[in-house]
Motif scaffolding. Structure first.
Motif: not given
Length: 126
Positions: A14-18, A62-67, A82-84
């Protein structure tokens, strides 16, 4: 492409996505391209660049708006990663939990991957 049908090449916390989404807030940024290159004491280093165009040879996640785009030469080395994104008192940045890494240097900036034959066998379930 070094893909397994139905499975994303990499996942984001979630932190990486943000953080990727924040980087993409700039209207010219289409996402974050991740790659690897020779360098460092262990042999290889991760590369990361914000990009304005998606290369047709990139693996796009693509994950939750992040590309996130994975450069063609890096796909087999990053599969299953896994990217954090971590923030501490002294630094902040992306981190990688990569099952394909067999060794890293003391500072954590340089890594060594499993051999190509071993990576292919794991991908194919052998």
């Amino acid at each position: 492409m070094f893909a397994v049908p139905g499975k994303q090449a990499v996942t984001l916390t979630a932190a990486a996505t943000r953080q990727v989404t924040r980087l993409m807030a700039d209207k010219d940024v289409k996402g974050l391209r991740i790659g690897v290159r020779k360098g460092g004491c262990a042999g290889m280093e991760y590369t990361m660049d914000s990009v304005s165009e998606i290369d047709p040879n990139d693996e796009v996640v693509e994950q939750d708006g992040a590309v996130v785009m994975i450069a063609p030469m890096a796909q087999m080395f990053l599969f299953g990663t896994e990217i954090d994104y971590r923030v501490s008192l002294l630094e902040s940045g992306f981190t990688f939990r990569n099952p394909n890494v067999v060794d890293s240097c003391g500072c954590g900036e340089s890594i060594k991957f499993k051999g190509i034959d071993e990576l292919a066998a794991e991908r194919d379930g052998r």
